[in-house]
Design a protein around this motif. Structure first.
Motif, short mmCIF file in Angstrom:
data_model
loop_
_atom_site.label_atom_id
_atom_site.label_comp_id
_atom_site.label_asym_id
_atom_site.label_seq_id
_atom_site.Cartn_x
_atom_site.Cartn_y
_atom_site.Cartn_z
N THR A 3 0.83 -1.20 0.00
CA THR A 3 0.00 0.00 0.00
C THR A 3 0.87 1.25 0.00
O THR A 3 1.61 1.50 0.94
N THR A 4 0.73 2.02 -1.07
CA THR A 4 1.46 3.28 -1.20
C THR A 4 0.50 4.37 -1.64
O THR A 4 -0.34 4.15 -2.51
N TYR A 5 0.61 5.51 -1.01
CA TYR A 5 -0.16 6.69 -1.39
C TYR A 5 0.80 7.76 -1.88
O TYR A 5 1.95 7.82 -1.45
N LEU A 6 0.31 8.60 -2.78
CA LEU A 6 0.99 9.83 -3.12
C LEU A 6 0.17 10.94 -2.50
O LEU A 6 -1.05 10.85 -2.45
N TRP A 7 0.83 11.98 -1.99
CA TRP A 7 0.09 13.03 -1.30
C TRP A 7 0.75 14.39 -1.52
O TRP A 7 1.92 14.48 -1.87
N SER A 8 -0.05 15.42 -1.30
CA SER A 8 0.46 16.79 -1.37
C SER A 8 -0.35 17.67 -0.42
O SER A 8 -1.46 17.31 -0.02
N HIS A 9 0.24 18.80 -0.09
CA HIS A 9 -0.44 19.80 0.74
C HIS A 9 -0.55 21.07 -0.08
O HIS A 9 0.40 21.45 -0.78
N ARG B 6 2.00 19.33 6.62
CA ARG B 6 3.08 19.02 5.69
C ARG B 6 3.97 17.90 6.22
O ARG B 6 4.93 17.51 5.56
N GLU B 7 3.67 17.37 7.39
CA GLU B 7 4.46 16.28 7.97
C GLU B 7 3.90 14.93 7.54
O GLU B 7 2.70 14.68 7.67
N PRO B 8 4.75 14.01 7.07
CA PRO B 8 4.27 12.68 6.69
C PRO B 8 3.55 11.94 7.83
O PRO B 8 2.57 11.23 7.58
N ALA B 9 4.01 12.13 9.07
CA ALA B 9 3.35 11.45 10.19
C ALA B 9 1.91 11.93 10.37
O ALA B 9 1.03 11.14 10.74
N VAL B 10 1.65 13.19 10.09
CA VAL B 10 0.30 13.73 10.19
C VAL B 10 -0.57 13.16 9.07
O VAL B 10 -1.71 12.77 9.29
#
Length: 139
Positions: free
Chosen positions: A16-22, A82-86
């Motif tokens: 499972t992989t997501y791509l994300w942006s803020h 903008r934090e990956p943990a969030v």
């Protein structure tokens, strides 16, 4: 300054992989909003944080560079979108409640308290030697 519009990779597990942006922008209605967008398997889901009215306890950065990408509840809880943990905590909480909507939008404030708590627990465990990450707080 980092480009927040680029897609970043978030690996949940080996399958499972997501791509994300803020993104932070002012809408046509003149209201600033912070949005975390996650992409997976051709589907897109947006977590949108809009400021609340006076006394609502819902604050976003509204274009201020020193607070960029953050959402706060007015009670001392703040998350940096903008934090990956969030982003991981947002995904974990949203999928715990049910499947993500296809090409949909979710009110990020519905997940705020759970995300703030999850991120605080991870930080506390990381700062305490000998405590495995994700461990509940002691008595």
């Amino acid at each position: 300054m980092r480009n927040d519009h680029r897609l970043r990779r978030l690996d949940i597990d080996e399958n499972t992989t997501y791509l994300w942006s803020h993104r932070q922008k002012k809408g046509r209605d003149g209201v600033w909003r912070d949005t975390v967008t996650v992409h997976r398997d051709g589907r897109r889901t947006r977590f949108v944080f809009r400021p609340g009215g006076p006394g609502s306890g819902r604050y976003v950065s509204e274009g201020h560079p020193w607070f960029q990408g953050c959402a706060a509840d007015g009670r001392g809880n703040l998350i940096n979108l903008r934090e990956p943990a969030v982003v991981r905590a947002l995904l974990d909480e949203a999928t715990r409640r049910g499947p993500l909507p296809d090409d949909g939008e979710l009110d990020g404030w519905e997940f705020f308290a759970a995300v703030a708590e999850a991120v605080d627990l991870k930080r506390a465990a990381a700062a305490t030697p000998g405590v495995p990450p994700g461990s509940p707080p002691g008595p």
